[in-house]
Design a protein around this motif. Sequence first.
Motif, PDB file in Angstrom:
ATOM      1  N   PHE A   1       4.062  25.029  11.644  1.00 57.19           N
ATOM      2  CA  PHE A   1       4.063  26.490  12.247  1.00 57.19           C
ATOM      3  C   PHE A   1       2.757  26.903  12.959  1.00 57.19           C
ATOM      4  N   PRO A   2       2.703  27.118  14.466  1.00 55.80           N
ATOM      5  CA  PRO A   2       1.321  27.645  14.887  1.00 55.80           C
ATOM      6  C   PRO A   2       0.899  28.950  14.134  1.00 55.80           C
ATOM      7  N   PRO A   3      -0.416  29.029  14.123  1.00 54.37           N
ATOM      8  CA  PRO A   3      -0.812  30.450  13.272  1.00 54.37           C
ATOM      9  C   PRO A   3      -0.120  31.628  13.623  1.00 54.37           C
ATOM     10  N   SER A   4       0.176  32.533  12.721  1.00 52.78           N
ATOM     11  CA  SER A   4       1.030  33.457  12.775  1.00 52.78           C
ATOM     12  C   SER A   4       2.412  33.572  13.371  1.00 52.78           C
ATOM     13  N   SER A   5       2.949  32.112  13.243  1.00 55.62           N
ATOM     14  CA  SER A   5       4.281  31.879  13.357  1.00 55.62           C
ATOM     15  C   SER A   5       4.970  31.444  12.535  1.00 55.62           C
ATOM     16  N   HIS A   6       6.408  31.730  12.373  1.00 60.53           N
ATOM     17  CA  HIS A   6       7.228  31.259  11.356  1.00 60.53           C
ATOM     18  C   HIS A   6       8.698  31.277  11.870  1.00 60.53           C
ATOM     19  N   SER A   7       9.397  30.492  11.198  1.00 59.28           N
ATOM     20  CA  SER A   7      11.016  30.479  11.508  1.00 59.28           C
ATOM     21  C   SER A   7      11.831  30.093  10.222  1.00 59.28           C
ATOM     22  N   ALA A   8      12.445  30.852   9.652  1.00 55.84           N
ATOM     23  CA  ALA A   8      13.045  30.583   8.359  1.00 55.84           C
ATOM     24  C   ALA A   8      14.019  29.539   8.692  1.00 55.84           C
ATOM     25  N   ASP A   9      14.554  29.752   9.803  1.00 57.93           N
ATOM     26  CA  ASP A   9      15.604  28.598   9.978  1.00 57.93           C
ATOM     27  C   ASP A   9      15.244  27.179   9.973  1.00 57.93           C
ATOM     28  N   LEU A  10      14.012  27.097  10.854  1.00 57.27           N
ATOM     29  CA  LEU A  10      13.391  25.948  10.863  1.00 57.27           C
ATOM     30  C   LEU A  10      12.802  25.474   9.426  1.00 57.27           C
ATOM     31  N   ALA A  11      12.282  26.227   8.848  1.00 56.86           N
ATOM     32  CA  ALA A  11      11.675  25.936   7.434  1.00 56.86           C
ATOM     33  C   ALA A  11      12.743  25.561   6.386  1.00 56.86           C
ATOM     34  N   ASN A  12      13.728  26.362   6.381  1.00 56.64           N
ATOM     35  CA  ASN A  12      15.063  25.987   5.686  1.00 56.64           C
ATOM     36  C   ASN A  12      15.605  24.460   5.863  1.00 56.64           C
ATOM     37  N   ASN A  13      15.701  24.262   7.110  1.00 56.72           N
ATOM     38  CA  ASN A  13      16.154  23.091   7.517  1.00 56.72           C
ATOM     39  C   ASN A  13      15.516  21.884   6.907  1.00 56.72           C
ATOM     40  N   ILE A  14      13.964  22.013   7.405  1.00 56.65           N
ATOM     41  CA  ILE A  14      13.182  20.766   7.098  1.00 56.65           C
ATOM     42  C   ILE A  14      13.179  20.673   5.476  1.00 56.65           C
ATOM     43  N   LYS A  15      13.042  21.674   4.721  1.00 60.07           N
ATOM     44  CA  LYS A  15      12.789  21.753   3.269  1.00 60.07           C
ATOM     45  C   LYS A  15      14.269  21.064   2.574  1.00 60.07           C
ATOM     46  N   HIS A  16      15.413  21.607   3.302  1.00 59.41           N
ATOM     47  CA  HIS A  16      16.678  20.890   2.722  1.00 59.41           C
ATOM     48  C   HIS A  16      16.818  19.637   3.034  1.00 59.41           C
ATOM     49  N   HIS A  17      16.110  18.957   4.018  1.00 59.13           N
ATOM     50  CA  HIS A  17      15.965  17.349   4.293  1.00 59.13           C
ATOM     51  C   HIS A  17      14.760  16.750   3.491  1.00 59.13           C
ATOM     52  N   ASN A  18      14.270  17.494   2.657  1.00 62.16           N
ATOM     53  CA  ASN A  18      12.874  16.928   2.108  1.00 62.16           C
ATOM     54  C   ASN A  18      11.919  16.623   3.042  1.00 62.16           C
ATOM     55  N   GLY A  19      11.819  17.429   4.110  1.00 65.13           N
ATOM     56  CA  GLY A  19      10.753  17.311   4.984  1.00 65.13           C
ATOM     57  C   GLY A  19       9.591  18.096   4.670  1.00 65.13           C
ATOM     58  N   LYS A  20       8.616  17.874   5.472  1.00 65.79           N
ATOM     59  CA  LYS A  20       7.224  18.773   5.446  1.00 65.79           C
ATOM     60  C   LYS A  20       7.189  19.823   6.334  1.00 65.79           C
ATOM     61  N   VAL A  21       6.752  21.085   5.823  1.00 60.91           N
ATOM     62  CA  VAL A  21       6.454  22.217   6.676  1.00 60.91           C
ATOM     63  C   VAL A  21       4.955  22.562   6.051  1.00 60.91           C
ATOM     64  N   VAL A  22       4.212  22.854   7.372  1.00 53.93           N
ATOM     65  CA  VAL A  22       2.911  23.299   7.316  1.00 53.93           C
ATOM     66  C   VAL A  22       2.645  24.426   8.137  1.00 53.93           C
ATOM     67  N   HIS A  23       1.957  25.373   7.475  1.00 53.68           N
ATOM     68  CA  HIS A  23       1.439  26.694   8.227  1.00 53.68           C
ATOM     69  C   HIS A  23       0.020  26.532   8.659  1.00 53.68           C
ATOM     70  N   LEU A  24      -0.018  26.373  10.035  1.00 56.65           N
ATOM     71  CA  LEU A  24      -1.411  25.904  10.551  1.00 56.65           C
ATOM     72  C   LEU A  24      -2.579  26.989  10.227  1.00 56.65           C
ATOM     73  N   GLN A  25      -2.087  28.563  10.319  1.00 54.06           N
ATOM     74  CA  GLN A  25      -3.217  29.388   9.893  1.00 54.06           C
ATOM     75  C   GLN A  25      -3.912  29.186   8.601  1.00 54.06           C
ATOM     76  N   ASN A  26      -3.403  28.178   7.833  1.00 53.11           N
ATOM     77  CA  ASN A  26      -3.989  28.044   6.472  1.00 53.11           C
ATOM     78  C   ASN A  26      -4.804  26.738   6.529  1.00 53.11           C
TER      79      ASN A  26
END
Length: 216
Positions: A161-186
């Motif tokens: 996710f670009p800084p200050s951006s987030h999508s619950a739909d995208l995050a939930n999908n990726i996590k459900h498929h054991n993928g990786k989610v990264v928040h670039l603002q961190n």
Amino acid sequence: MKRITFYIDGFNFYFGLKRMKKVTPTWRKAYWIDMVKFCKQFLSPDQQLEKVIYFTATPWDSKKSSRQSAFLNANKAINGDKFEIVRGKYFNKNMICPFCKNTYMHPEEKRTDVNITVRMIADSVNNLTDILVLVSGDSDLLPPIEYIQNAHPEKRIRVYFPPSSHSADLANNIKHHNGKVVHLQNNFPKFQASLMEEIVCTTEAKYEIPTKWKTS
């Protein structure tokens, strides 16, 4: 070695940085980064960068277009074929003022979502990468992810996710498929480590950081 490709939603990425800059001015320097160098910092030892693909459209405003061109051309000059630019287009859209009810024209970026979708699917079908990293917070890009997960389960998909951006739909999908989610603002240190020189020179041209993007 696993091949990894980054698909960057340029509009989403830039405006994410812009929102962060309003809160913390030092984020301004993150505008002028080497995108390939930045992405490489997220690779593990068993991965190799295939390409960074930056999806965007040329702004109509001449000053904005000039700043964007400097950034894109500097990245292309440094990284060659490792950095690819895919352009959409701005179109006029009729808008209605909620207060006076008058109609006015507003430029709207088009084709970027479609371009990202087509490219991610094509790269999967043609086996041009093993890991796909979508850099966007746009939930409209969920359908191509779901298609690839179903049709090409051997491919791994991540969402940054670009800084200050987030999508619950995208995050939930990726996590459900054991993928990786990264928040670039961190990951501000990675932005700092990827800064380009203020002037990028080649034998044919010189590209300089826009004055508006410089920090004191």
